[in-house]
Design a protein around this motif. Structure first.
Motif, PDB file in Angstrom:
ATOM      1  N   CYS A  62       0.833  -1.207   0.000  1.00  0.00           N
ATOM      2  CA  CYS A  62       0.000   0.000   0.000  1.00  0.00           C
ATOM      3  C   CYS A  62       0.866   1.255   0.000  1.00  0.00           C
ATOM      4  CB  CYS A  62      -0.918  -0.017   1.216  1.00  0.00           C
ATOM      5  SG  CYS A  62      -2.080   1.360   1.282  1.00  0.00           S
ATOM      6  N   PHE A  63       1.874   1.275   0.864  1.00  0.00           N
ATOM      7  CA  PHE A  63       2.724   2.464   0.920  1.00  0.00           C
ATOM      8  C   PHE A  63       3.683   2.534  -0.267  1.00  0.00           C
ATOM      9  CE2 PHE A  63       1.054   2.973   5.120  1.00  0.00           C
ATOM     10  CZ  PHE A  63       1.104   4.350   5.325  1.00  0.00           C
ATOM     11  N   ALA A  64       4.016   1.385  -0.842  1.00  0.00           N
ATOM     12  CA  ALA A  64       4.807   1.403  -2.077  1.00  0.00           C
ATOM     13  C   ALA A  64       3.985   2.014  -3.204  1.00  0.00           C
ATOM     14  CB  ALA A  64       5.249  -0.014  -2.444  1.00  0.00           C
ATOM     15  N   GLN A  65       2.708   1.631  -3.298  1.00  0.00           N
ATOM     16  CA  GLN A  65       1.838   2.228  -4.303  1.00  0.00           C
ATOM     17  C   GLN A  65       1.698   3.725  -4.065  1.00  0.00           C
ATOM     18  OE1 GLN A  65      -2.611   2.028  -4.235  1.00  0.00           O
ATOM     19  NE2 GLN A  65      -2.349   0.664  -5.996  1.00  0.00           N
ATOM     20  N   PHE A  66       1.488   4.112  -2.820  1.00  0.00           N
ATOM     21  CA  PHE A  66       1.382   5.525  -2.455  1.00  0.00           C
ATOM     22  C   PHE A  66       2.628   6.296  -2.894  1.00  0.00           C
ATOM     23  CE2 PHE A  66       1.748   8.371   1.581  1.00  0.00           C
ATOM     24  CZ  PHE A  66       1.491   9.507   0.831  1.00  0.00           C
ATOM     25  N   TYR A  67       3.803   5.743  -2.577  1.00  0.00           N
ATOM     26  CA  TYR A  67       5.049   6.446  -2.896  1.00  0.00           C
ATOM     27  C   TYR A  67       5.264   6.573  -4.401  1.00  0.00           C
ATOM     28  CZ  TYR A  67      10.061   7.326  -3.317  1.00  0.00           C
ATOM     29  OH  TYR A  67      11.280   7.845  -3.675  1.00  0.00           O
ATOM     30  N   ILE A 114      -9.472  -0.659   6.963  1.00  0.00           N
ATOM     31  CA  ILE A 114     -10.295  -0.723   5.747  1.00  0.00           C
ATOM     32  C   ILE A 114     -10.245   0.638   5.063  1.00  0.00           C
ATOM     33  CG2 ILE A 114     -12.600  -1.127   4.814  1.00  0.00           C
ATOM     34  CD1 ILE A 114     -13.166  -2.853   7.289  1.00  0.00           C
ATOM     35  N   ILE A 115      -9.660   0.690   3.874  1.00  0.00           N
ATOM     36  CA  ILE A 115      -9.541   1.937   3.120  1.00  0.00           C
ATOM     37  C   ILE A 115     -10.771   2.095   2.246  1.00  0.00           C
ATOM     38  CG2 ILE A 115      -8.123   3.266   1.509  1.00  0.00           C
ATOM     39  CD1 ILE A 115      -5.772   1.503   2.289  1.00  0.00           C
ATOM     40  N   ASN A 116     -11.509   3.165   2.473  1.00  0.00           N
ATOM     41  CA  ASN A 116     -12.698   3.437   1.671  1.00  0.00           C
ATOM     42  C   ASN A 116     -12.290   4.162   0.383  1.00  0.00           C
ATOM     43  OD1 ASN A 116     -15.296   3.697   0.774  1.00  0.00           O
ATOM     44  ND2 ASN A 116     -15.934   5.186   2.320  1.00  0.00           N
ATOM     45  N   HIS A 117     -11.500   3.447  -0.427  1.00  0.00           N
ATOM     46  CA  HIS A 117     -10.964   4.036  -1.661  1.00  0.00           C
ATOM     47  C   HIS A 117     -10.469   2.893  -2.542  1.00  0.00           C
ATOM     48  CE1 HIS A 117      -9.509   7.295  -4.131  1.00  0.00           C
ATOM     49  NE2 HIS A 117      -9.797   8.184  -3.187  1.00  0.00           N
ATOM     50  N   PHE A 118     -10.198   3.205  -3.831  1.00  0.00           N
ATOM     51  CA  PHE A 118      -9.664   2.159  -4.710  1.00  0.00           C
ATOM     52  C   PHE A 118      -8.159   2.281  -4.906  1.00  0.00           C
ATOM     53  CE2 PHE A 118     -11.327   5.599  -7.373  1.00  0.00           C
ATOM     54  CZ  PHE A 118     -10.246   5.908  -8.175  1.00  0.00           C
ATOM     55  N   PRO A 153      -7.280   9.059   2.927  1.00  0.00           N
ATOM     56  CA  PRO A 153      -7.887   7.915   3.632  1.00  0.00           C
ATOM     57  C   PRO A 153      -6.922   7.199   4.560  1.00  0.00           C
ATOM     58  CG  PRO A 153      -8.484   7.870   1.320  1.00  0.00           C
ATOM     59  CD  PRO A 153      -7.433   8.923   1.475  1.00  0.00           C
ATOM     60  N   LEU A 154      -5.625   7.164   4.182  1.00  0.00           N
ATOM     61  CA  LEU A 154      -4.643   6.517   5.056  1.00  0.00           C
ATOM     62  C   LEU A 154      -4.505   7.271   6.376  1.00  0.00           C
ATOM     63  CD1 LEU A 154      -1.789   5.527   2.563  1.00  0.00           C
ATOM     64  CD2 LEU A 154      -3.217   3.973   3.902  1.00  0.00           C
ATOM     65  N   MET A 155      -4.447   8.591   6.321  1.00  0.00           N
ATOM     66  CA  MET A 155      -4.343   9.384   7.550  1.00  0.00           C
ATOM     67  C   MET A 155      -5.614   9.272   8.389  1.00  0.00           C
ATOM     68  SD  MET A 155      -2.148  12.829   6.622  1.00  0.00           S
ATOM     69  CE  MET A 155      -2.942  13.260   5.075  1.00  0.00           C
ATOM     70  N   MET A 156      -6.763   9.081   7.720  1.00  0.00           N
ATOM     71  CA  MET A 156      -8.025   8.919   8.450  1.00  0.00           C
ATOM     72  C   MET A 156      -8.067   7.600   9.215  1.00  0.00           C
ATOM     73  SD  MET A 156     -10.673  10.424   5.603  1.00  0.00           S
ATOM     74  CE  MET A 156     -12.131   9.913   6.512  1.00  0.00           C
ATOM     75  N   LEU A 157      -7.279   6.598   8.776  1.00  0.00           N
ATOM     76  CA  LEU A 157      -7.237   5.305   9.460  1.00  0.00           C
ATOM     77  C   LEU A 157      -6.365   5.326  10.715  1.00  0.00           C
ATOM     78  CD1 LEU A 157      -6.865   2.756   6.504  1.00  0.00           C
ATOM     79  CD2 LEU A 157      -8.902   3.237   7.855  1.00  0.00           C
ATOM     80  N   SER A 158      -5.587   6.362  10.884  1.00  0.00           N
ATOM     81  CA  SER A 158      -4.680   6.419  12.024  1.00  0.00           C
ATOM     82  C   SER A 158      -5.462   6.530  13.337  1.00  0.00           C
ATOM     83  CB  SER A 158      -3.736   7.612  11.878  1.00  0.00           C
ATOM     84  OG  SER A 158      -2.938   7.766  13.019  1.00  0.00           O
ATOM     85  N   CYS A 159      -4.911   5.927  14.391  1.00  0.00           N
ATOM     86  CA  CYS A 159      -5.564   5.960  15.707  1.00  0.00           C
ATOM     87  C   CYS A 159      -5.507   7.344  16.340  1.00  0.00           C
ATOM     88  CB  CYS A 159      -4.897   4.963  16.653  1.00  0.00           C
ATOM     89  SG  CYS A 159      -4.917   3.272  16.032  1.00  0.00           S
ATOM     90  N   SER A 160      -4.487   8.113  15.991  1.00  0.00           N
ATOM     91  CA  SER A 160      -4.334   9.453  16.559  1.00  0.00           C
ATOM     92  C   SER A 160      -4.244  10.471  15.436  1.00  0.00           C
ATOM     93  CB  SER A 160      -3.082   9.526  17.432  1.00  0.00           C
ATOM     94  OG  SER A 160      -1.929   9.285  16.653  1.00  0.00           O
TER      95      SER A 160
END
Length: 256
Positions: A39-44, A115-119, A125-132
């Motif tokens: 996921c982070f490889a795709q992001f980068y 769970i990423i609400n995105h394709f 969305p990744l930052m929204m998944l963070s606990c803090s």
């Protein structure tokens, strides 16, 4: 111009390849999952290639500005060494620029549900998944986006403002039409690319609805790259002549 267009085309292939194959696989699969590293490889890679695309649009604007505003000095200024340096910078700039935001976002605490609400693995969305809620990371990410997008967009606009001034001073109407035709396709691609990404990434904390995020992302990940070859090739006389020749040859073959 053709060297830069060739590199830009290859860059677009790499840019699309980072997201579209996985997106199509998810459409056909019941298990729509991706590992943390992938996921982070795709992001980068997706954002690095996207950043490189912005740099290439700047380089192409600079090239057109030199060719139209300083035509007699163009061969002396745009040497092989300068062209090679610009090509290398265009490919490497994004990979260097986006290391910091990717590292910062990857270090956020993720404690589920993942769970990423995105394709795609989009940073918002990744930052929204963070606990803090890490405001520092959000501000750093927003600052990178603003500096890159506003800076490159203003550079392109200034380059084409100089081009327009030079074109308007041309005495020949044929020369004006040729210059405008050369620049029109490039400007169309610029506005398609920057129009969509500025909506999403200049202010990621603005809270766009999820469905709007998906539609805008689909626009700059699929629709814009799909339109770019048509925009560039169909405004080029050599490309149109070659296409007509191929179609004419095929018709002749079918008639015999």
């Amino acid at each position: 111009m053709y060297i830069l267009l060739g590199n830009f085309s290859l860059l677009e292939i790499c840019y699309v390849t980072t997201t579209v194959p996985k997106m199509l696989a998810n459409f056909l699969s019941t298990s729509k999952s991706i590992s943390f590293v992938s996921c982070f490889a795709q992001f980068y890679f997706f954002f690095s290639f996207g950043c490189d695309e912005g740099f290439y649009l700047c380089i192409m604007a600079f090239d057109r500005c030199l060719a139209i505003c300083r035509p007699l000095h163009y061969p002396r200024i745009m040497t092989r060494q300068l062209c090679t340096g610009l090509v290398i910078f265009g490919w490497s700039g994004g990979f260097i620029t986006f290391v910091t935001p990717v590292v910062l976002i990857s270090q956020l605490p993720y404690c589920g549900p993942n769970i990423i609400n995105h394709f795609v693995c989009d940073p918002v969305p990744l930052m929204m998944l963070s606990c803090s809620e890490d405001t520092t990371t959000q501000h750093v990410y927003s600052t990178f986006n603003i500096i890159f997008m506003i800076g490159t967009f203003l550079f392109i606009l200034c380059s084409y403002a100089l081009v327009m001034l030079a074109v308007l001073r041309m005495p020949s109407e044929a020369g004006k039409r040729k210059a405008f035709s050369t620049c029109a396709s490039h400007l169309t691609v610029v506005f398609l690319f920057y129009g969509s990404i500025m909506v999403m990434y200049v202010s990621p904390g603005s809270g766009h609805p999820v469905e709007v995020q998906k539609i805008v992302t689909l626009f700059y990940t699929v629709i814009t790259p799909l339109c770019n070859p048509l925009i560039y090739s169909l405004r080029n006389k050599e490309m149109k002549a070659a296409l007509q020749k191929v179609l004419g040859t095929e018709r002749a073959v079918h008639k015999t």
